[in-house]
Design a protein around this motif. Structure first.
Motif, PDB file in Angstrom:
ATOM      1  N   VAL A 141       0.832  -1.201   0.000  1.00  0.00           N
ATOM      2  CA  VAL A 141       0.000   0.000   0.000  1.00  0.00           C
ATOM      3  C   VAL A 141       0.865   1.248   0.000  1.00  0.00           C
ATOM      4  O   VAL A 141       2.023   1.233   0.431  1.00  0.00           O
TER       5      VAL A 141
ATOM      6  N   GLU B 267      -1.045   7.223   0.629  1.00  0.00           N
ATOM      7  CA  GLU B 267      -2.299   7.879   0.256  1.00  0.00           C
ATOM      8  C   GLU B 267      -3.537   7.081   0.676  1.00  0.00           C
ATOM      9  O   GLU B 267      -4.624   7.643   0.849  1.00  0.00           O
ATOM     10  N   ARG B 268      -3.383   5.759   0.828  1.00  0.00           N
ATOM     11  CA  ARG B 268      -4.536   4.937   1.210  1.00  0.00           C
ATOM     12  C   ARG B 268      -5.033   5.259   2.624  1.00  0.00           C
ATOM     13  O   ARG B 268      -6.145   4.876   2.986  1.00  0.00           O
TER      14      ARG B 268
ATOM     15  N   VAL C 290      -6.808  -3.061   6.785  1.00  0.00           N
ATOM     16  CA  VAL C 290      -6.521  -3.320   5.375  1.00  0.00           C
ATOM     17  C   VAL C 290      -6.906  -4.757   5.043  1.00  0.00           C
ATOM     18  O   VAL C 290      -6.375  -5.701   5.638  1.00  0.00           O
TER      19      VAL C 290
ATOM     20  N   VAL D 279      -9.885  -0.610   2.541  1.00  0.00           N
ATOM     21  CA  VAL D 279      -9.168  -0.022   3.665  1.00  0.00           C
ATOM     22  C   VAL D 279     -10.180   0.764   4.489  1.00  0.00           C
ATOM     23  O   VAL D 279     -10.719   1.775   4.030  1.00  0.00           O
TER      24      VAL D 279
END
Length: 568
Positions: free
Chosen positions: A371, A374-375, A427, A436
């Protein structure tokens, strides 16, 4: 069998030598509380003589040590020890735990029936008597993304297995009360077997309805008042003292002369560090005695009462005809274990060396992709506002719903270490959808960095808490690279990690190696400011949407009291 039975009868009379004699033990009588010095004669896996003098092919000199029945852990998840069932056997049996009722719920949520099959194979190979209660709620709810689903047709093939005892904790109590067809099918199939309960804060007529389903035990009581209501309604109480869930102090007062036949002990989830530093059921026994509970009633709850509650008629006493599970203690009140006899065999390294091996499973269960930071961005409008926050308290699985006022900067909600409000995310790691879930949490105390874990009850997605998105991404990716495990990250890099490649839950290493690595991890988390004594176990329960009050799954923030997602 006839010749063995004859051997028992003759040896019990002293007319022929026993296989094993424990010489000059101070035997605690669980009925009267008296202590009497005696030999204990054993043939095969049975006690055949007490309160007399015996000869045997092998003599174990007790030299005045106390003898009590083997301890029975009435509800636990072996996966929480972070080692395989056979490693658990090796490290916990010498502490006096001769029987456990295990729910392989964690591995079942990742691997389904394959996970249960693996545990059944380990139970057949272990020295300790591992009994399996089949996982009743896989997945625990429909509000999270799980890797597996077990319906009644998936459980029935295990019903006749020699190590399968009953149905494990029925966590979906709303499903029971709401007559969910899948839940009812499982309950109906196990009406003639033991059905374990899981009913936190359930009281009144709702509790009556739950018990009417044939559910007989509960390990989720967190107050004496709750426990006493359940006892009065015929529910056996399993006093729990795990690593994240510590209920012994609140429930010690219910263990009395009047109630001890209906009270037993369990650990549920106990970390390797606590096992090494404090003990297992032996730690619970010494603490209950220190709290003033009657000594022989504490030992009764740890053995005879546990056996009777779960329908094992062959164990729980050191008496002729009973299974020879015996613990020798240097100190009765301190429960200081010095030797253990399990099924008539002295527990020593050769016993463990002789066990058959069982191949690990679930080594490819980690399906999550790496990941990017930004997630973990949480969009917000304006410059500030109130957000719901999960409140964590050490030693409790129950979480609070809090509200915190946070800043919005560059269109994103900002964590606030001054308020101990940190970013939290779950996640999805089973390759289903890449979800997420995002939220905030209070209680971890981190001043910088992040910690992440693939042990996240019950669907075991990756849970991460941190002060910034960069460190959260580094921690999650460290878990992914290891095929599962625990990770601490700081300044964008991993600073400590423990690989748990077996279903993302258990190590392939010996117990001692896991303990060493876990100590390093906890030290690394504390260096970031973490205030919780068991940060990874506490983290593991933040995604469990069946324990009140506020939780986070990969699908979003969840209000357990309303059994619905929190509207954003």
């Amino acid at each position: 069998m006839a010749s063995e039975l004859s051997h028992r009868i003759l040896a019990g009379q002293g007319r022929r030598p026993a296989d094993v004699v424990i010489r000059d033990a101070r035997l605690l009588d669980l009925i009267t509380g008296t202590v009497e010095t005696t030999d204990i004669a054993i043939v095969g896996d049975r006690v055949v003589g007490t309160h007399g003098r015996y000869e045997g092919e092998r003599v174990i000199e007790a030299r005045g040590r106390f003898a009590v029945p083997g301890f029975i852990d009435t509800h636990l998840h072996i996966e929480s020890s972070l080692v395989s069932p056979l490693e658990f056997d090796r490290c916990v049996l010498p502490r006096g735990v001769t029987t456990v009722f295990c729910d392989p719920h964690e591995i079942a949520n990742v691997l389904g029936a394959e996970g249960i099959g693996y545990f059944a194979a380990c139970a057949e190979a272990s020295v300790m008597d591992i009994r399996i209660n089949l996982s009743s709620c896989v997945p625990a709810t429909g509000f999270e993304t799980a890797a597996a689903r077990l319906e009644i047709d998936d459980l029935l093939p295990f019903l006749d297995h020699a190590k399968v005892h009953g149905l494990a904790e029925m966590m979906n109590y709303p499903g029971v009360l709401g007559l969910d067809p899948g839940i009812l099918a499982k309950l109906e199939a196990f009406q003639e077997r033991h059905v374990d309960g899981h009913a936190p804060l359930l009281r009144g007529t709702a509790l009556n309805g739950y018990l009417a389903a044939g559910i007989r035990t509960d390990h989720e009581a967190t107050s004496a008042a709750e426990a006493m209501e359940k006892l009065r309604k015929g529910m056996a109480i399993l006093i729990r003292e795990g690593s994240a869930s510590k209920d012994l102090e609140a429930l010690a007062e219910i263990l009395t002369v009047d109630t001890s036949a209906f009270v037993a002990l369990c650990t549920d989830d106990r970390s390797p560090l606590d096992i090494v530093e404090e003990g297992h059921l032996d730690a619970m026994i010494r603490r209950l005695i220190a709290r003033g509970c009657p000594v022989h009633h504490v030992y009764r709850a740890a053995s005879l009462s546990a056996a009777r509650i779960f329908g094992l008629a062959d164990r729980g006493m050191v008496a002729p005809g009973w299974r020879a599970d015996i613990v020798l203690l240097d100190d009765l009140e301190a429960c200081r274990v010095s030797d253990v006899v399990a099924g008539g065999r002295l527990v020593e390294p050769a016993l463990f060396d002789a066990r058959p091996t069982v191949a690990p499973v679930g080594l490819g269960s980690m399906k999550a992709e790496p990941v990017r930071p930004e997630r973990f961005r949480q969009p917000g409008a304006g410059t500030a506002g109130a957000v719901p926050v999960i409140g964590v308290r050490a030693g409790l699985l129950l979480t609070e719903r809090m509200d915190a006022r946070l800043e919005v900067r560059d269109g994103e909600w900002q964590p606030d270490t001054a308020q101990d409000v940190l970013k939290l995310a779950v996640v999805e790691r089973h390759g289903r959808n890449g979800n997420v879930g995002l939220g905030f949490v209070n209680g971890f105390g981190l001043k910088r960095g992040a910690i992440a874990s693939s042990v996240a009850h019950d669907s075991h997605n990756i849970t991460v808490v941190g002060t910034c998105a960069r460190d959260m991404a580094a921690a999650v990716n460290g878990v992914v690279e290891r095929g599962g495990g625990f990770v601490v990250a700081d300044e964008g890099r991993v600073t400590a990690g423990l690989a748990l490649p077996m279903a993302g839950l258990m190590s392939l290493e010996p117990f001692e190696t896991v303990v060493h690595d876990l100590e390093t991890l906890v030290d690394a988390a504390r260096a970031l400011g973490c205030a919780l004594p068991e940060p990874f176990l506490q983290l593991a329960f933040l995604a469990l949407p069946v324990i009140p009050h506020l939780k986070l799954t990969d699908r979003g923030l969840f209000d357990v009291d309303r059994f619905a997602f929190v509207e954003s």
